[in-house]
Design a protein around this motif. Sequence first.
Motif, PDB file in Angstrom:
ATOM      1  N   THR A   1     -37.926  25.497 -58.819  1.00  0.00           N
ATOM      2  CA  THR A   1     -38.652  25.490 -57.553  1.00  0.00           C
ATOM      3  C   THR A   1     -38.255  24.279 -56.710  1.00  0.00           C
ATOM      4  O   THR A   1     -38.027  24.394 -55.503  1.00  0.00           O
ATOM      5  CB  THR A   1     -40.172  25.488 -57.810  1.00  0.00           C
ATOM      6  N   GLU A   2     -38.152  23.129 -57.347  1.00  0.00           N
ATOM      7  CA  GLU A   2     -37.756  21.912 -56.625  1.00  0.00           C
ATOM      8  C   GLU A   2     -36.319  22.004 -56.134  1.00  0.00           C
ATOM      9  O   GLU A   2     -36.021  21.637 -54.995  1.00  0.00           O
ATOM     10  CB  GLU A   2     -37.916  20.699 -57.531  1.00  0.00           C
TER      11      GLU A   2
ATOM     12  N   MET B   1     -36.099  24.414 -53.225  1.00  0.00           N
ATOM     13  CA  MET B   1     -36.596  23.841 -51.992  1.00  0.00           C
ATOM     14  C   MET B   1     -35.540  22.942 -51.352  1.00  0.00           C
ATOM     15  O   MET B   1     -35.324  22.991 -50.138  1.00  0.00           O
ATOM     16  CB  MET B   1     -37.869  23.039 -52.245  1.00  0.00           C
TER      17      MET B   1
ATOM     18  N   ILE C   1     -36.493  26.818 -46.460  1.00  0.00           N
ATOM     19  CA  ILE C   1     -37.345  26.161 -47.458  1.00  0.00           C
ATOM     20  C   ILE C   1     -38.227  27.187 -48.156  1.00  0.00           C
ATOM     21  O   ILE C   1     -38.360  27.171 -49.387  1.00  0.00           O
ATOM     22  CB  ILE C   1     -38.191  25.063 -46.792  1.00  0.00           C
TER      23      ILE C   1
ATOM     24  N   ILE D   1     -38.118  28.059 -52.151  1.00  0.00           N
ATOM     25  CA  ILE D   1     -39.279  27.910 -53.033  1.00  0.00           C
ATOM     26  C   ILE D   1     -39.578  29.220 -53.747  1.00  0.00           C
ATOM     27  O   ILE D   1     -39.827  29.239 -54.963  1.00  0.00           O
ATOM     28  CB  ILE D   1     -40.498  27.426 -52.230  1.00  0.00           C
TER      29      ILE D   1
ATOM     30  N   GLY E   1     -36.902  29.897 -56.344  1.00  0.00           N
ATOM     31  CA  GLY E   1     -37.057  28.990 -57.469  1.00  0.00           C
ATOM     32  C   GLY E   1     -38.215  29.360 -58.367  1.00  0.00           C
ATOM     33  O   GLY E   1     -38.124  29.276 -59.592  1.00  0.00           O
ATOM     34  N   ARG E   2     -39.315  29.781 -57.767  1.00  0.00           N
ATOM     35  CA  ARG E   2     -40.465  30.220 -58.575  1.00  0.00           C
ATOM     36  C   ARG E   2     -40.128  31.439 -59.412  1.00  0.00           C
ATOM     37  O   ARG E   2     -40.546  31.551 -60.556  1.00  0.00           O
ATOM     38  CB  ARG E   2     -41.659  30.523 -57.683  1.00  0.00           C
TER      39      ARG E   2
END
Length: 56
Positions: A7-8, A11, A42, A46, A49-50
């Motif tokens: 997730t990071e 982003m 962004i 996110i 990534g999740r």
Amino acid sequence: MDGYNFTEIGMLVGAAIGGILSVIGFMLWHSTITFSFAFFGIALGILGGRIMDRKL
């Protein structure tokens, strides 16, 4: 990748790609609405990534 999750990383990558598209769009069309590309980048980073965090 010690200490970082997808997730990071998503982003950061989304912000970089969205920022590049925002600047290019502003140079081409001279419209400030193109800065919304950064926000979409962004958000997509996110979300992607999740999804990867949940699968792995």
